[in-house]
Scaffold this active site. Structure first.
Site, PDB file in Angstrom:
ATOM      1  N   LYS A 203      -8.773  -6.863 -12.203  1.00 51.31           N
ATOM      2  CA  LYS A 203      -8.384  -5.521 -11.391  1.00 51.31           C
ATOM      3  C   LYS A 203      -9.731  -4.539 -11.337  1.00 51.31           C
ATOM      4  CE  LYS A 203      -5.547  -2.821  -9.851  1.00 51.31           C
ATOM      5  NZ  LYS A 203      -4.628  -2.884  -8.848  1.00 51.31           N
ATOM      6  N   CYS A 257      -5.612   4.355  -7.509  1.00 44.03           N
ATOM      7  CA  CYS A 257      -5.946   3.348  -7.613  1.00 44.03           C
ATOM      8  C   CYS A 257      -7.577   3.247  -7.509  1.00 44.03           C
ATOM      9  CB  CYS A 257      -4.906   1.933  -6.593  1.00 44.03           C
ATOM     10  SG  CYS A 257      -3.699   1.845  -7.016  1.00 44.03           S
TER      11      CYS A 257
HETATM   12  N1  SAJ Z   1      -9.928   3.605   3.266  1.00 40.86           N
HETATM   13  C1  SAJ Z   1     -11.207   4.425   4.001  1.00 40.86           C
HETATM   14  N2  SAJ Z   1     -12.139   3.405   4.569  1.00 40.86           N
HETATM   15  C2  SAJ Z   1     -11.884   2.241   4.621  1.00 40.86           C
HETATM   16  C3  SAJ Z   1     -10.498   1.865   3.704  1.00 40.86           C
HETATM   17  C4  SAJ Z   1     -10.228   2.874   2.791  1.00 40.86           C
HETATM   18  O1  SAJ Z   1     -11.230   5.788   3.990  1.00 40.86           O
HETATM   19  O2  SAJ Z   1     -12.201   1.654   5.698  1.00 40.86           O
HETATM   20  C5  SAJ Z   1      -9.604   4.967   1.999  1.00 40.86           C
HETATM   21  C6  SAJ Z   1      -8.178   4.901   2.908  1.00 40.86           C
HETATM   22  O3  SAJ Z   1      -8.052   6.368   3.346  1.00 40.86           O
HETATM   23  C7  SAJ Z   1      -7.098   6.050   1.384  1.00 40.86           C
HETATM   24  C8  SAJ Z   1      -8.088   5.289   0.377  1.00 40.86           C
HETATM   25  O4  SAJ Z   1      -9.982   4.535   0.840  1.00 40.86           O
HETATM   26  O5  SAJ Z   1      -7.247   6.824   1.020  1.00 40.86           O
HETATM   27  C9  SAJ Z   1      -7.351   4.207  -0.917  1.00 40.86           C
HETATM   28  O6  SAJ Z   1      -6.662   3.109   0.729  1.00 40.86           O
HETATM   29  P1  SAJ Z   1      -6.923   1.073   0.506  1.00 40.86           P
HETATM   30  O7  SAJ Z   1      -5.438   1.039   1.369  1.00 40.86           O
HETATM   31  O8  SAJ Z   1      -8.089   0.538   0.165  1.00 40.86           O
HETATM   32  O9  SAJ Z   1      -6.505   0.912  -1.371  1.00 40.86           O
HETATM   33  P2  SAJ Z   1      -4.628   1.281  -1.623  1.00 40.86           P
HETATM   34  O10 SAJ Z   1      -5.457   2.773  -3.086  1.00 40.86           O
HETATM   35  O11 SAJ Z   1      -3.188   1.575  -0.686  1.00 40.86           O
HETATM   36  O12 SAJ Z   1      -4.802   0.311  -2.749  1.00 40.86           O
HETATM   37  C10 SAJ Z   1      -6.137  -0.760  -3.616  1.00 40.86           C
HETATM   38  C11 SAJ Z   1      -5.426  -2.122  -2.712  1.00 40.86           C
HETATM   39  N3  SAJ Z   1      -6.930  -2.819  -3.568  1.00 40.86           N
HETATM   40  C12 SAJ Z   1      -7.944  -3.080  -2.690  1.00 40.86           C
HETATM   41  O13 SAJ Z   1      -8.026  -3.750  -1.501  1.00 40.86           O
HETATM   42  C13 SAJ Z   1      -8.949  -4.547  -3.371  1.00 40.86           C
HETATM   43  C14 SAJ Z   1      -4.854  -3.007  -3.579  1.00 40.86           C
HETATM   44  O14 SAJ Z   1      -4.556  -4.327  -3.176  1.00 40.86           O
HETATM   45  C15 SAJ Z   1      -4.170  -2.590  -4.969  1.00 40.86           C
HETATM   46  O15 SAJ Z   1      -3.079  -3.273  -5.624  1.00 40.86           O
HETATM   47  C16 SAJ Z   1      -4.106  -0.942  -5.256  1.00 40.86           C
HETATM   48  O16 SAJ Z   1      -4.847  -0.548  -4.680  1.00 40.86           O
HETATM   49  C17 SAJ Z   1      -4.214  -0.752  -6.373  1.00 40.86           C
HETATM   50  O17 SAJ Z   1      -2.916  -0.269  -6.978  1.00 40.86           O
HETATM   51  O18 SAJ Z   1      -4.823  -0.838  -7.384  1.00 40.86           O
END
Ligand code: SAJ
Length: 407
Positions: A203, A257
């Site tokens: 995780k 997360c």
């Molecule tokens: N972000 C960037 N650049 C990117 C991708 C994301 O700056 O290229 C930023 C987003 O704007 C945001 C943050 O990262 O602020 C996180 O967003 P995200 O869409 O990457 O992830 P979360 O936090 O919404 O969900 C994540 C997911 N984990 C992964 O993709 C490995 C999800 O599958 C998990 O279940 C979740 O964390 C969790 O609950 O742990």
């Protein structure tokens, strides 16, 4: 009918409890917040998530989901409480230990306890099981224990709960097999059985992987800025390589997360996590860098249209939102802000305005979240109004490179 008891009715617990209730289980949902219990008892979900409201109303109405502030004896207990991070970047396990204590008082022979909360590796064995054994029953013999992390994306929780593969760590094989049997009623994807510590680490490395990759993109943004290149063009062109897939830079990493979980690995093994720690620190420094950028463009007192307050595109969740950090800090510095977010209902101490009002009233524009509504704005008109210098796009939705493709 099997009795399930879900402790913690938040972003993961509530959708899971609802799905379990819809698939034939009798479910008791438990939460310590009386507002959550009142809201759910009236058939209303306190979380905005596609499809959730309708299923909550249905399972509350037909009685398959009941909610309460205390658990009942059950065949399966599921812990889905939050694990926030403390000032010193270590995990606050209070909610997990409290949930385990409540279960311990209701634990009976043959029950299965599943931990879904994200925890530092070793927590299930070293913290949860000893509390459960205060019941007088013995783990692995009288009752079963599994760790099964959630992996769902906010905004798609119900779909992903049913369709994402699951990793199930068992205290022993029997524990994991029983957990898989519980999930099978509503999970259509593959399930992989392993031990507790592996599932706990999996995780955390999933989210650390994403954090490190976003940090890499943010570092490229700093490099490009220093050397006078357009970061979006650099990444776009690098990604034409068949084995390169760089993520998007931005104003930082938010949500409950990714901005938190990598610290649990750093806490566990500080001597082996230099890369993960540096990535976390770089991503955490991004809001400050955006604020400096704004200060270099316009002085305090200027009117800024801030587009987006949520932690990411197309959701209304503002937990750990870098956009919000930037907004509050600019407000404190004396900027006049016009904050727009079609997904966020209200913001503490701030008034949300319509997109038109913001664009009409502001002298410059700061794009903080790449919501679809903002992507479709007419860039030429924005350029006309604000000029290139006063159009600050932290997500690269308008400010693309000038590559020419030769066909
Ligand atoms: N972000 C960037 N650049 C990117 C991708 C994301 O700056 O290229 C930023 C987003 O704007 C945001 C943050 O990262 O602020 C996180 O967003 P995200 O869409 O990457 O992830 P979360 O936090 O919404 O969900 C994540 C997911 N984990 C992964 O993709 C490995 C999800 O599958 C998990 O279940 C979740 O964390 C969790 O609950 O742990």
């Amino acid at each position: 009918m099997e009795q399930i008891c879900v402790l913690g009715l938040g972003y993961i617990g509530l959708p899971t409890a609802t799905l379990a209730a819809s698939s034939g289980y009798k479910v008791r949902g438990v939460d310590i917040d009386p507002n959550v219990i009142d809201c759910l008892s009236a058939g209303r979900a306190h979380i905005a998530e596609p499809e959730l409201q309708a299923s909550v109303a249905r399972v509350i109405a037909d009685g398959s989901l009941t909610v309460s502030s205390s658990p009942c004896p059950a065949d399966v207990f599921l812990i889905a409480v939050p694990t926030p991070i403390k000032e010193d970047k270590t995990a606050d396990l209070n909610c997990v230990t409290h949930a385990a204590q409540m279960i311990s008082e209701n634990l009976q022979n043959g029950a299965l306890v599943i931990v879904e909360s994200t925890v530092p590796p070793g927590t299930t064995s070293n913290v949860v099981i000893p509390i459960l054994e205060e019941s007088g029953l013995s783990a692995g013999k009288d009752f079963y224990v599994a760790y099964c992390p959630e992996r769902v994306l906010p905004g798609k929780i119900i779909i992903e709960l049913m369709n994402n593969d699951r990793v199930i760590g068992g205290l022993n094989t029997e524990s994991a097999v029983r957990a898989a049997r519980f999930y099978r009623r509503f999970v259509r994807a593959d399930m992989y059985i392993t031990n507790l510590i592996t599932a706990e680490i999996v995780k955390l490395v999933e989210n650390a992987f994403r954090d490190v990759n976003v940090a890499f993109a943010n570092e490229i943004s700093l490099i490009s800025q220093q050397l006078g290149a357009n970061v979006w063009e650099v990444i776009d062109l690098a990604n034409k390589h068949p084995r390169v897939n760089i993520l998007n830079p931005g104003p930082g990493v938010g949500g409950h997360c990714i901005a938190v979980d990598p610290w649990f690995l750093v806490e566990s093994v500080p001597e082996a996590t230099a890369l993960i720690k540096a990535a976390r620190q770089l991503n955490d420094s991004m809001p400050e860098r955006i604020i400096s950028w704004v200060e270099s463009v316009v002085p305090p007192g200027a009117k800024i249209a801030c587009l987006g307050a949520a932690y990411k595109a197309n959701v209304g969740d503002t937990r750990e939102s870098p956009a919000l950090r930037i907004i509050y800090s600019l407000k404190e510095k004396g900027y006049e802000l016009y904050v727009v977010d079609p997904y966020v209902e209200n913001l503490n101490g701030l008034v949300l305005v319509s997109l038109n009002e913001a664009l009409d009233s502001a002298d410059c524009l700061l794009l903080l979240v790449d919501h679809d509504e903002f992507k479709s704005l007419d860039i030429d008109r924005l350029r006309e109004k604000f000029g290139n210098g006063r159009l600050m796009d932290t997500r690269g939705i308008w400010v693309k490179g000038r590559t020419i493709r030769v066909s």
